[in-house]
Design a protein around this motif. Structure first.
Motif, PDB file in Angstrom:
ATOM      1  N   GLU A 171       0.875  -1.234   0.111  1.00 45.89           N
ATOM      2  CA  GLU A 171      -0.043   0.032   0.083  1.00 45.89           C
ATOM      3  C   GLU A 171       0.747   1.037  -0.171  1.00 45.89           C
ATOM      4  O   GLU A 171       1.685   1.315   1.066  1.00 45.89           O
ATOM      5  CB  GLU A 171      -1.010   0.065   1.235  1.00 45.89           C
ATOM      6  N   PRO A 174       0.506   6.805   2.583  1.00 48.00           N
ATOM      7  CA  PRO A 174       0.853   6.725   4.021  1.00 48.00           C
ATOM      8  C   PRO A 174      -0.316   6.448   5.122  1.00 48.00           C
ATOM      9  O   PRO A 174      -0.274   5.825   5.963  1.00 48.00           O
ATOM     10  CB  PRO A 174       1.774   7.899   4.401  1.00 48.00           C
ATOM     11  N   ALA A 177      -1.682   3.162   4.732  1.00 46.65           N
ATOM     12  CA  ALA A 177      -0.752   2.175   5.364  1.00 46.65           C
ATOM     13  C   ALA A 177      -0.744   2.112   6.711  1.00 46.65           C
ATOM     14  O   ALA A 177      -0.492   0.885   7.354  1.00 46.65           O
ATOM     15  CB  ALA A 177       0.549   2.328   4.863  1.00 46.65           C
ATOM     16  N   CYS A 195       3.587  -5.631   5.881  1.00 47.34           N
ATOM     17  CA  CYS A 195       3.043  -4.565   4.999  1.00 47.34           C
ATOM     18  C   CYS A 195       4.170  -3.871   4.479  1.00 47.34           C
ATOM     19  O   CYS A 195       5.100  -3.533   5.107  1.00 47.34           O
ATOM     20  CB  CYS A 195       2.322  -3.612   6.030  1.00 47.34           C
ATOM     21  N   ARG A 197       5.120  -0.368   2.298  1.00 46.97           N
ATOM     22  CA  ARG A 197       4.624   1.137   1.822  1.00 46.97           C
ATOM     23  C   ARG A 197       5.268   1.552   0.263  1.00 46.97           C
ATOM     24  O   ARG A 197       6.394   2.183   0.604  1.00 46.97           O
ATOM     25  CB  ARG A 197       5.044   2.148   3.080  1.00 46.97           C
ATOM     26  N   CYS A 198       4.529   1.119  -0.495  1.00 46.43           N
ATOM     27  CA  CYS A 198       5.115   1.395  -1.833  1.00 46.43           C
ATOM     28  C   CYS A 198       4.064   1.076  -2.891  1.00 46.43           C
ATOM     29  O   CYS A 198       2.862   0.276  -2.320  1.00 46.43           O
ATOM     30  CB  CYS A 198       6.325   0.471  -2.262  1.00 46.43           C
TER      31      CYS A 198
END
Length: 358
Positions: A171, A174, A177, A195, A197-198
């Motif tokens: 995801e 921000p 996420a 998880c 973050r991208c």
């Protein structure tokens, strides 16, 4: 609030659409009241009736009320009261895309019965609604192993022996996420859900992502002047093949991929060429946006790539969620009589598609 007023005006110009629109918003208020968020519910209704923005102003001034927690199928989630997309759908209905959700859960259960614990990639995981489906399913097994017996979590299920499989949740936004990671922890799934973050795409790079008032409508594609896009941020992008290798995930260990990437589907598929060619994927669950893919001239190539990889549809539904369509307001999915990817070539609206490896 200007967008709400605009929708109300559209509804008044189309009386057939007005009642479903109002009912939908009242159901959101009812969902808030069911969580004992009475002030939020009353302000939400007051804004609907008076065209004010007291709900948003109150929530921004009282962060403690922004993230209510609710039951969703057999897990729990915190949602964002200011999100006009997925969070409000869950407050309203307690479920998103119920037909597609049921089909996805059914196919995950079937695949797990054949292969054992699965590795699932969720691209565009948002706040975790679909990313949490598999670990929730894998956590319990009913008396005879029938998934339908334990979807509602009746308390009589037994703990599943052995591993619970793995979900790789991707995801880029921000705010999404952070809620995703919180929802993973809320359910105790930290050992089975990672998880990242991208974004995922056809190359490993960085790009600009457009942020929407609807958390699940963020995109790196052309926004075509749509007024729900309110910001832009720069995010890292990975080819899915590269991301898996970087995280030491063998390509042949991945069993299923789900993606909802708002028109970026072909870019993601191009970035998972090795996974399609050398892996052992048994299941794809995609939200497909033909109108966008046609604009970029990629729709036929996208479908041909899936056909060449040996996938066939087992479930297809109308995935449009707009509540003020010009022809008729709609809040429910409609399963489509589509038996092949070739038949999808004539579809020009968003579809939810579950594909099984042939």
């Amino acid at each position: 609030m200007q967008r709400v007023v605009s929708k109300l005006r559209t509804a008044l110009a189309n009386p057939r659409a007005a009642l479903p629109y109002v009912r939908s918003r009242l159901r959101v208020a009812r969902g808030l009241a069911a969580l004992s968020r009475y002030r939020l519910a009353s302000l939400y209704v007051a804004d609907l009736l008076g065209g004010t923005d007291r709900f948003e102003s109150y929530v921004r001034a009282n962060e403690g009320d922004r993230y209510p927690e609710l039951d969703v199928l057999d897990f729990r989630m915190r949602v964002d009261a200011l999100d006009e997309g997925l969070s409000r759908e869950l407050l309203r209905d307690g479920v998103r895309e119920p037909l597609a959700t049921e089909a996805y859960r059914r196919e995950l259960t079937r695949l797990e019965s054949e292969r054992g614990p699965l590795t699932v990639v969720d691209a565009g995981a948002n706040i975790g609604y679909f990313a949490l489906q598999y670990p929730a399913l894998s956590r319990y097994v009913g008396g005879n192993g029938n998934e339908d017996e334990h979807v509602e979590g009746d308390g009589n299920d037994e703990k599943r022996e052995g591993g619970e499989g793995e979900v790789i949740a991707v995801e880029p936004l921000p705010s999404n996420a952070a809620l995703l990671e919180g929802n993973v922890a809320l359910n105790g799934f930290e050992e089975s859900v990672s998880c990242h973050r991208c974004a995922v795409g056809s190359s490993t790079t960085r790009t600009t992502m457009h942020v929407s008032t609807h958390s699940n409508w963020g995109t790196v594609g052309d926004t075509m002047g749509m007024d729900h896009f309110v910001d832009e941020i720069e995010v890292p992008v990975w080819r899915l093949d590269d991301l898996l290798r970087d995280r030491a995930v063998p390509l042949d260990s991945v069993d299923a991929v789900r993606m909802d990437v708002q028109g970026y589907e072909y870019e993601v598929v191009r970035g998972m060429a090795d996974l399609l060619d050398r892996g052992d994927l048994g299941l794809l669950f995609l939200e497909i946006h033909p109108w966008y893919l046609r604009e970029t001239g990629e729709y036929d190539a996208f479908l041909s790539t899936l056909e060449a990889a040996g996938f066939e549809p087992v479930f297809v539904a109308d995935g449009r969620t707009g509540v003020l369509r010009s022809e008729k307001a709609s809040y429910t999915e409609r399963e489509l009589d589509v038996d092949s990817l070739d038949e999808l070539r004539s579809v020009d609206f968003t579809t939810e598609v579950v594909l099984r490896a042939g």
